[in-house]
Write a protein that holds these residues in place. Structure first.
Motif, PDB file in Angstrom:
ATOM      1  N   UNK A   3       0.847  -1.187   0.000  1.00 13.96           N
ATOM      2  CA  UNK A   3       0.000   0.000   0.000  1.00 13.96           C
ATOM      3  C   UNK A   3       0.890   1.247   0.000  1.00 13.96           C
ATOM      4  N   UNK A   4       0.693   2.155  -0.912  1.00 19.00           N
ATOM      5  CA  UNK A   4       1.514   3.356  -1.013  1.00 19.00           C
ATOM      6  C   UNK A   4       0.967   4.458  -0.131  1.00 19.00           C
ATOM      7  N   UNK A   5       1.840   5.408   0.215  1.00 18.24           N
ATOM      8  CA  UNK A   5       1.433   6.549   1.030  1.00 18.24           C
ATOM      9  C   UNK A   5       0.878   7.644   0.146  1.00 18.24           C
ATOM     10  N   UNK A   6      -0.049   8.441   0.710  1.00 18.34           N
ATOM     11  CA  UNK A   6      -0.596   9.584  -0.005  1.00 18.34           C
ATOM     12  C   UNK A   6       0.372  10.758   0.005  1.00 18.34           C
ATOM     13  N   UNK A   7       1.207  10.845   1.042  1.00 19.59           N
ATOM     14  CA  UNK A   7       2.132  11.961   1.198  1.00 19.59           C
ATOM     15  C   UNK A   7       3.395  11.439   1.875  1.00 19.59           C
ATOM     16  N   UNK A   8       4.512  12.077   1.572  1.00 15.62           N
ATOM     17  CA  UNK A   8       5.770  11.651   2.181  1.00 15.62           C
ATOM     18  C   UNK A   8       5.769  11.983   3.660  1.00 15.62           C
ATOM     19  N   UNK A   9       5.560  13.287   3.992  1.00 18.10           N
ATOM     20  CA  UNK A   9       5.586  13.722   5.386  1.00 18.10           C
ATOM     21  C   UNK A   9       4.282  14.425   5.713  1.00 18.10           C
ATOM     22  N   UNK A  10       3.659  13.996   6.793  1.00 18.46           N
ATOM     23  CA  UNK A  10       2.455  14.647   7.303  1.00 18.46           C
ATOM     24  C   UNK A  10       2.826  15.407   8.567  1.00 18.46           C
ATOM     25  N   UNK A  11       2.530  16.700   8.596  1.00 21.52           N
ATOM     26  CA  UNK A  11       2.756  17.543   9.769  1.00 21.52           C
ATOM     27  C   UNK A  11       1.392  17.804  10.404  1.00 21.52           C
ATOM     28  N   UNK A  12       1.277  17.541  11.691  1.00 25.93           N
ATOM     29  CA  UNK A  12      -0.002  17.715  12.384  1.00 25.93           C
ATOM     30  C   UNK A  12       0.088  18.944  13.279  1.00 25.93           C
ATOM     31  N   UNK A  13      -0.656  19.993  12.920  1.00 31.71           N
ATOM     32  CA  UNK A  13      -0.674  21.224  13.693  1.00 31.71           C
ATOM     33  C   UNK A  13      -0.048  22.376  12.929  1.00 31.71           C
ATOM     34  N   UNK A  14      -0.722  23.539  12.913  1.00 31.51           N
ATOM     35  CA  UNK A  14      -0.233  24.706  12.182  1.00 31.51           C
ATOM     36  C   UNK A  14      -0.059  25.896  13.109  1.00 31.51           C
ATOM     37  N   UNK A  15       0.546  25.657  14.285  1.00 33.88           N
ATOM     38  CA  UNK A  15       1.015  26.751  15.112  1.00 33.88           C
ATOM     39  C   UNK A  15       2.454  27.046  14.744  1.00 33.88           C
ATOM     40  N   UNK A  16       3.202  27.653  15.669  1.00 35.77           N
ATOM     41  CA  UNK A  16       4.572  28.006  15.316  1.00 35.77           C
ATOM     42  C   UNK A  16       5.431  26.796  15.012  1.00 35.77           C
ATOM     43  N   UNK A  17       5.205  25.676  15.711  1.00 29.78           N
ATOM     44  CA  UNK A  17       6.017  24.488  15.460  1.00 29.78           C
ATOM     45  C   UNK A  17       5.730  23.900  14.091  1.00 29.78           C
ATOM     46  N   UNK A  18       4.468  23.675  13.791  1.00 29.45           N
ATOM     47  CA  UNK A  18       4.106  23.091  12.503  1.00 29.45           C
ATOM     48  C   UNK A  18       4.517  23.953  11.327  1.00 29.45           C
ATOM     49  N   UNK A  19       4.361  25.269  11.466  1.00 26.88           N
ATOM     50  CA  UNK A  19       4.742  26.160  10.375  1.00 26.88           C
ATOM     51  C   UNK A  19       6.260  26.206  10.205  1.00 26.88           C
ATOM     52  N   UNK A  20       6.999  26.196  11.322  1.00 27.71           N
ATOM     53  CA  UNK A  20       8.460  26.179  11.219  1.00 27.71           C
ATOM     54  C   UNK A  20       8.939  24.909  10.528  1.00 27.71           C
ATOM     55  N   UNK A  21       8.343  23.770  10.877  1.00 34.37           N
ATOM     56  CA  UNK A  21       8.701  22.512  10.218  1.00 34.37           C
ATOM     57  C   UNK A  21       8.357  22.582   8.735  1.00 34.37           C
ATOM     58  N   UNK A  22       7.186  23.115   8.408  1.00 34.94           N
ATOM     59  CA  UNK A  22       6.774  23.231   7.015  1.00 34.94           C
ATOM     60  C   UNK A  22       7.744  24.103   6.221  1.00 34.94           C
ATOM     61  N   UNK A  23       8.158  25.224   6.823  1.00 31.49           N
ATOM     62  CA  UNK A  23       9.119  26.103   6.144  1.00 31.49           C
ATOM     63  C   UNK A  23      10.419  25.355   5.865  1.00 31.49           C
ATOM     64  N   UNK A  24      10.932  24.643   6.852  1.00 34.54           N
ATOM     65  CA  UNK A  24      12.205  23.961   6.686  1.00 34.54           C
ATOM     66  C   UNK A  24      12.094  22.780   5.714  1.00 34.54           C
ATOM     67  N   UNK A  25      10.962  22.098   5.701  1.00 39.52           N
ATOM     68  CA  UNK A  25      10.762  21.041   4.714  1.00 39.52           C
ATOM     69  C   UNK A  25      10.668  21.618   3.311  1.00 39.52           C
ATOM     70  N   UNK A  26       9.970  22.752   3.174  1.00 38.09           N
ATOM     71  CA  UNK A  26       9.861  23.404   1.861  1.00 38.09           C
ATOM     72  C   UNK A  26      11.222  23.827   1.352  1.00 38.09           C
ATOM     73  N   UNK A  27      12.059  24.355   2.241  1.00 35.93           N
ATOM     74  CA  UNK A  27      13.406  24.778   1.857  1.00 35.93           C
ATOM     75  C   UNK A  27      14.226  23.608   1.339  1.00 35.93           C
ATOM     76  N   UNK A  28      13.927  22.406   1.813  1.00 37.43           N
ATOM     77  CA  UNK A  28      14.700  21.225   1.429  1.00 37.43           C
ATOM     78  C   UNK A  28      13.998  20.396   0.360  1.00 37.43           C
ATOM     79  N   UNK A  29      12.862  20.899  -0.145  1.00 34.82           N
ATOM     80  CA  UNK A  29      12.162  20.214  -1.219  1.00 34.82           C
ATOM     81  C   UNK A  29      11.485  18.925  -0.816  1.00 34.82           C
ATOM     82  N   UNK A  30      11.090  18.818   0.455  1.00 29.85           N
ATOM     83  CA  UNK A  30      10.439  17.607   0.936  1.00 29.85           C
ATOM     84  C   UNK A  30       8.926  17.754   0.808  1.00 29.85           C
TER      85      UNK A  30
END
Length: 400
Positions: free
Chosen positions: A1-28
């Motif tokens: 069974x394949x995954x729908x997404x590589x990385x799932x981040x749960x929560x869009x406060x400062x932690x989730x957004x910081x992780x999202x920014x850093x993943x975006x910077x690395x093309x994840x």
């Protein structure tokens, strides 16, 4: 069974957004799921809420504070606006109103169950914040049978409470800030505090938190603390209201707020408090002197003049009369928060206190599960606007 997404981040406060920014910077490839809206935990604070740390302490990766009041203290809505603009600045892939009800392992990694449908992910980063479930002591149920009880997470303003005197239970930042606001609004207020440290708002015309940062206070490690229970301890008392000023049990008493011992229960319709107000005052004074001592050490280490920090107030404080429950208009309970990861249905991930057990954010119990924004994840500053970006970068680099 394949995954729908590589990385799932749960929560869009400062932690989730910081992780999202850093993943975006690395093309994840990733998706951020948020149960409510971006920054919703901040949006849920009371109407007059402000940061207690200076605005220049907002150091999100790629989203540091750049306004014209770096030494001020952003109000609640300003914090939400900053996070919302931050998310837009790098087009964070946030799906709002999409909460995760359960996270379960499966053969492809994990499956996140929600009312909006299931999402399968190879890897997951839990970023649901440091303030998850308001702590409701057992005696609160007895109180609620006698008088209206409002948890601090639900408090909005003095005018939203029923008329009459107010009892505030709790000794941390929220409890003391709410007690001060209620008293300023003309309410008769009694505070039943715990043992929180206090601190000077300013030392030598400089914010006390800046001195603490210079002294390495926010770099402290959990392993160096007397007990892991420090994760539930109160932070030094501070307020950003009115441009920022000293806030402590002693300043509240000087303004006319009544102080009593800790509430330990309700007996036959009456409030039962401990005879420990002196110990609570002493704990505040000890914290005040500790911060002043750190400021002196920081100045000496940098070859700066001694900052000549102030002494805490020393006027005698007598315990107030314990209020009768039948005379109160309301009770505000502000006894801190506890971790709430009930949605993570993966065995062995959390310790006895409910915190995830990690190595620099990576779960020790299961591969592919990470956490950011947890109190003391790496340092004292891990969940803060000033420190969460460092942890996010470390986790994102590992995920990349």
């Amino acid at each position: 069974m394949s995954a729908d997404v590589d990385v799932l981040v749960v929560g869009a406060g400062q932690a989730g957004l910081a992780v999202s920014h850093e993943l975006s910077e690395r093309g994840v490839e990733h998706v951020v799921l948020e149960r409510d809206r971006v920054g919703s935990t901040w949006a849920g604070r009371w109407d007059s809420f402000r940061l207690v740390t200076p605005n220049h302490g907002i150091r999100m990766p790629g989203g540091a504070y750049s306004g014209d009041d770096p030494c001020g203290y952003l109000p609640r809505d300003g914090i939400v606006d900053h996070l919302t603009a931050y998310a837009s600045s790098f087009r964070a892939p946030v799906a709002e109103r999409h909460g995760v009800d359960r996270l379960e392992p499966d053969e492809a990694g994990f499956v996140a169950r929600s009312a909006m449908g299931d999402i399968r992910a190879r890897r997951v980063v839990g970023c649901t914040g440091a303030y998850q479930r308001p702590h409701r002591p057992g005696f609160v149920d007895g109180l609620a049978r006698e008088v209206p009880v409002v948890m601090s997470a639900d408090y909005r303003s003095p005018g939203a409470l029923p008329d009459g005197p107010v009892l505030v239970i709790g000794g941390g930042q929220s409890a003391c800030q709410i007690a001060e606001e209620l008293h300023a609004a003309g309410r008769q207020v009694t505070l039943a505090p715990g043992r929180a440290p206090s601190m000077p708002r300013r030392i030598a015309d400089r914010d006390g938190f800046d001195w603490l940062e210079d002294a390495g206070f926010f770099e402290q490690l959990l392993a160096d603390q007397p007990s892991p229970a420090v994760r539930l301890a109160a932070n030094p008392l501070a307020t950003g209201a009115g441009g920022g000023h000293d806030l402590s049990l002693r300043t509240l008493a000087a303004r006319g707020v009544g102080l009593v011992g800790r509430v330990v229960g309700v007996d036959d319709g009456s409030l039962v408090v401990a005879d420990d107000l002196d110990e609570s005052l002493a704990a505040g004074d000890a914290g005040f002197r500790m911060v002043c001592g750190l400021a002196r050490k920081a100045a000496a280490a940098r070859g700066l003049p001694d900052p000549d920090p102030p002494e805490p107030l020393d006027d005698p404080v007598a315990a107030a009369e314990v209020p009768s429950l039948r005379d109160l208009g309301a009770v505000v309970v502000a006894c801190g928060y506890r971790p709430a990861y009930d949605w993570v249905e993966v065995p062995g991930v959390f310790d006895d206190m409910g915190f995830p057990v990690t190595d620099a954010g990576a779960s020790r119990a299961v591969d592919g599960l990470w956490f950011v924004g947890v109190p003391w994840l790496r340092h004292r500053k891990s969940p803060l606007l000033m420190g969460v970006g460092e942890d996010a970068a470390i986790v994102a680099e590992q995920l990349a």
